[in-house]
Structures are given as structure tokens and as C-alpha cells.
Motif scaffolding. Sequence first.
Motif, PDB file in Angstrom:
ATOM      1  N   SER A  11      23.844  38.598  49.700  1.00 49.63           N
ATOM      2  CA  SER A  11      24.499  39.298  50.796  1.00 49.63           C
ATOM      3  C   SER A  11      25.851  39.877  50.354  1.00 49.63           C
ATOM      4  O   SER A  11      26.201  41.004  50.699  1.00 49.63           O
ATOM      5  N   ALA A  12      26.595  39.086  49.565  1.00 49.94           N
ATOM      6  CA  ALA A  12      27.919  39.541  49.130  1.00 49.94           C
ATOM      7  C   ALA A  12      27.815  40.629  48.063  1.00 49.94           C
ATOM      8  O   ALA A  12      28.532  41.625  48.106  1.00 49.94           O
ATOM      9  N   GLN A  62      26.724  43.986  49.488  1.00 47.37           N
ATOM     10  CA  GLN A  62      27.442  44.159  50.755  1.00 47.37           C
ATOM     11  C   GLN A  62      27.159  45.533  51.373  1.00 47.37           C
ATOM     12  O   GLN A  62      27.060  46.539  50.656  1.00 47.37           O
ATOM     13  N   ASP A 104      22.014  42.831  52.977  1.00 47.95           N
ATOM     14  CA  ASP A 104      23.156  42.138  53.581  1.00 47.95           C
ATOM     15  C   ASP A 104      22.916  41.946  55.080  1.00 47.95           C
ATOM     16  O   ASP A 104      23.118  40.848  55.621  1.00 47.95           O
ATOM     17  N   ARG A 137      28.942  33.904  51.283  1.00 51.39           N
ATOM     18  CA  ARG A 137      29.187  35.354  51.372  1.00 51.39           C
ATOM     19  C   ARG A 137      30.687  35.646  51.411  1.00 51.39           C
ATOM     20  O   ARG A 137      31.197  36.439  50.622  1.00 51.39           O
ATOM     21  N   LEU A 161      32.896  37.351  48.416  1.00 53.55           N
ATOM     22  CA  LEU A 161      33.567  38.622  48.715  1.00 53.55           C
ATOM     23  C   LEU A 161      35.066  38.539  48.446  1.00 53.55           C
ATOM     24  O   LEU A 161      35.684  39.497  47.998  1.00 53.55           O
TER      25      LEU A 161
END
Lengths: 300, 313
Positions: free
Chosen positions: B120-121, B124, B129, B200, B204
Motif C-alpha cells: 500500500s505504501a 501509494q 493502495d 503503511r 510512508l
Amino acid sequence: MATDTAVTTDVQVEAPIPDQQNRVKTVWRKLLQNRWAAVGIVIITLQVIMAVFAPLLTSYDPTAQDLSVKERPPGSEGHWLGTDEFGRDLWSRILYGARISLIVGISSVLLGLIGGVLMGLLAGYYRWLDGPFMRLMDLMFAFPGILLAMLIIAMLGTSLVNVVIAISVWSIPSCARIVRGSVLSLKNQEFVLALRSNGASDIRILFKHILPNCTAPIIVFGTMRMATAILSTSALSFLGLGAQPPTPEWGAMIAAGRDFMWTSPHMTIVPGIAIMLVVFAFNVVGDGLRDALDPNMEVR
Amino acid sequence: MAGLIVRRLFQLIPLLLGISFIVFISLHLAPGDPASMIGGPTATREDLASIREDLGLNDPLFTQYFRYISGVVQGDLGYSYQTKQSVTEAIMIRFPNTFNLAIASIIVATVIGVGAGMISAIKQNTSLDALSTIGALAGISIPNFWLGSVLILLFAVNWQWFPAAGVTQPPWTLQGMKELILPAITLGTGSAALIARMTRSAVLEVIRQDYIRTARAKGVKEKSVILLHCMRNAMIPVITVIGLNFGFLLGGTIITEQVFAINGVGRLMIQAIANRDYTMVQGAVLLVATLFVLVNLLVDILYALIDPRIRYE
């Protein structure tokens, strides 16, 4: 938040509560701009409508049995969500279940908030109460929430009322910590010092001036807690420790439906989806509120 | 480091005493007379008086508590009012099932959560995501007792890939693993969602740091940047969440054991509450709460091991 302290000569000291109406409007607008939160608001509104107008939305009594139509699948004539093992209409049970989950959720969260806010305010404001109150909260934190709830139910007996008590006690420590944190940061601010020097009583300072400045984290906590409360109520009822038959509670409905899972899976699936949607809604609205109330956050 | 461990261990003593006192006092306040429960409906007044004397129920509350706690530290949790069985023995027979379930769930939660959070990160603002975010939101909202029922319906009844209920084999055998998979997914889903969200945001945060940019500028392969440079630092808060979730999973086993008819401590506790078997409830609650506190202590220590800054605070 608490910045523009107003001290006037005629000893009127006001807490720096921003223009409430504008603030509410801004938060509401930000909340609606967040698409997940907007979906959540729609689901919660639907639940409230279902709960309030349940008698108008169905002609069936949620506890009335009719064995001639038992275990009817969804889409059956007269029973669009089907019926359960006693021929009770599932739609009407879901509607009245929405009422129960809302009542139990709101009352347990409110009770928890009252207890938590009181303890947090007192612990944050009075140094001598901080130690004992917070050690007690630490002790309550030492129990996983569901375990604490079960311990209380073991003591009081199984019923929905006792579930409300158990969940509210479980909510107190988290709420108290949040409020205490806010009070600690507020109590040494100039407007509080000014109030104190003007002779305002502690009760007045706490409830009229400090408490209104703690509302943002309390609202976010309360909304998120609704999700936990609804989930926990249904879990405890599923375990047989909450609502008892024939109460149309969603968790209890899943427990009853499990015995018929092979033949009538809708009896388990329908109430499960109802719980999931409502819990999801309160979670995303809570998330959205946290972002909307935080001036540093950009709306997604 | 040794100083931190000793300090934390000392802090644990009043907490454990507090837990034991709350458990003792709360069930002491519960309605019903233990003597009548043991004596049954046919017991005479003299019988009840004799049972009370034997159990020490006529002693002051603090005397009873100190007797109870001195038994607890020797591993004696008393006897069940209903079955007359030793509470320690009843719990110890079932504890391995609960522990194995909690371990299996945290493995499932960590693998799914860290994996989904990382993807997901790294991806992004892509559809992956969004999918992961929706999955995490759904994972937090799904009632695990319902998820368990649906998994049984799909994977045990319809496709017959896994057994529907019970744990009969050790977890290191193939059958044992098959028996644990559905309960572990059921229990681990909520935690996986929380771990995914935490991973996540941690990734990030780290991915935007200067040293990551430097590593990229030096021509380090993206895979190495993520796995060696980014993950190592991003894992600090994630490990805390995993550790804390392990404690919560111990509590969560209560529901999952009921769904999958696993003969664990949680199921024992529910039966004991239904039968008003207070000594059994007391023992089970005390065990789970103590483990919860110990796991949190281990997380604290592990945290200090990973992040040296904590040790010097």
C-alpha cells in the motif's frame, strides 16, 4: 484552540471557545468532503431511520413465530430477507435489532464518557487525585477489554443491561486518559489562570471553561467507541452473555443462525452484514471527524 | 538494558497484585453463596456452616485474599465449585490450544498486515493502495465470530478444504495446521488490518527521509532500499503494534474458540460464567490478564532493544 483569552475589567473571564456555529459548519463540511466519512454518515442515518421507524417499515412482529414459513430464503413472498427457524421475519428482526444496537451503543458510550470525562477532569486538574486515579486506570488497562467485560458480566449476570454496564466500564480508562491529557495542557493556560485569580470556583472552571475545550477528542473517541460498543455487544450476545432469545439482537441472531448454516445461511449472513456495515460506518466517521477536527490535517 | 528490565519487572509486581485483587474481589462480590454451590440443594444448615469454615469464608476479606494469593504464587488456583476439579489442572490442559491459536493468529496477522501495508505504501495512490485501505477498513469492522462462521461455511462445508471445528492434533503436524488455519484467519483479520495501517503510515514516513533519497541517488536497487533501508526503521512502531496485538489476541481467543469449538481457556471461561463457576472464572481471567501484562512487558523490552533511544530515557 485556546488562544484568544478575553479578560475584561468587570471580572468576566471567558474560555476561548471559538464561534461554535462556524466551527460546527466547518467540521461538517470537511466531514462531507471525506468520501468514506460521507458513506459512513449515510449508513448511520439509515440505521437511525430503521431504528426509529421500525414499526412503520415492517408489518411483522420481530418475535412472532409462524412455523408454516420457517427457514424461507431471501426473496420469498412477504419476507424479502427470508425467515428464521421459527418463521420469524428476518427484515423485521434486523430493523428491531438496529434499535437495540443503537440504544445499547449510545447508552454504553454515554455512560463510559460520563465516567471517563469525570475521572479525566479530576485527575488532570487535581494533582493529588492524578496518581490514584491513573493507577486505577492502568490496572483496568491490564485486562483485555472483552475479558474485563466478561468479568463484569460474570459478577452481575447475563443481560443486555449488564452488557451496557460492562462496556461502559471498559470505555472509562481510555476516555479518562484522553481527557486528562487535554486538561493537563489546558489547566496552566492564561485563561484558566485568569479565571482562578478572579475567584471562579473549580467546578465552574472545570465544567464551563476547560470541558468545552476538550470536546474535540471526546467526540472522536465517542464515535469510534460506538463501533467498539456495537461490535462488543453483538460478540457478547453471540457468546450467550448478552441479549437472550427471543430478543432480535444481531449477535444473538448470528449465534442462533449457526445451527442452520448448512441449510439456511442467510440467517447468519444477513445480521453479520448489518453489524459490519454499522461498525464500518462509525469507524470511518470517527476517522473523518478526527481529521476534520484537526486543523493540521488536509481533507483527503 | 539490564537496568530497564529490572525496573520494568519491579513495576510489574504492584500491577499483578492489583489484577489479582480485582479478580478476587469482583467475584467475591458476585451473588450466590459458594457454600450452597458446593453443598448442593440437599445441604443442611450445619453442612453449609462446615463448608464455610473449611473454605475460610468466615475469615476477614484480606485474610481470604492473602490465602488466595499465596496459593496463586504456588500455582494453586483452587478447586471448581461445580466439577470439584483443580482449576490449575483444568486451565493447563486447555492452555496449549489457546496459546497455539494466539501464535498462529499473530503470524497470520503479521504476514498479511505487513505485506498489505508495505504494498500500500510503495504503491501509494494506486488502485492497490485503495484496495488495501478498503481491506483494512473492512478487516477492522468485520465481527470475527461472523467471519469465522462464513469461513466455516465456505472452506469447511462447501469446499471441505479445512475441518469445521476442533483442534485434535499438535500444530506442527499437517492436520494440526489445517485445523488452525481458519481460526487463525478469523482471529488475525482485525489485527492484520491494524498492522497494515500502521505499516503503511510508518513506511510512508520513512520513505520520504533524506537517507532513503541518498540510497536511491547512489544507485542502490529499489528492492534493497525498501527491504534493507526502509523496512528496518519502519518496523519499530510496527513491532510495537504487533506485540500489543498479541496481547489483545489472547483476549480474542475467547470468541474464536467458541466459534470453532476449540477446547481452550476462553471456552472454559464461557462455560464457567454460564455455570457460575466462580473459581474457574477467577483462574482463567487471572491467567489471561497476567499473560497480557507479561506480553506488554516483553514488547517494552523488545522496543528498547530495537530502538536504543528508549534505553536512555
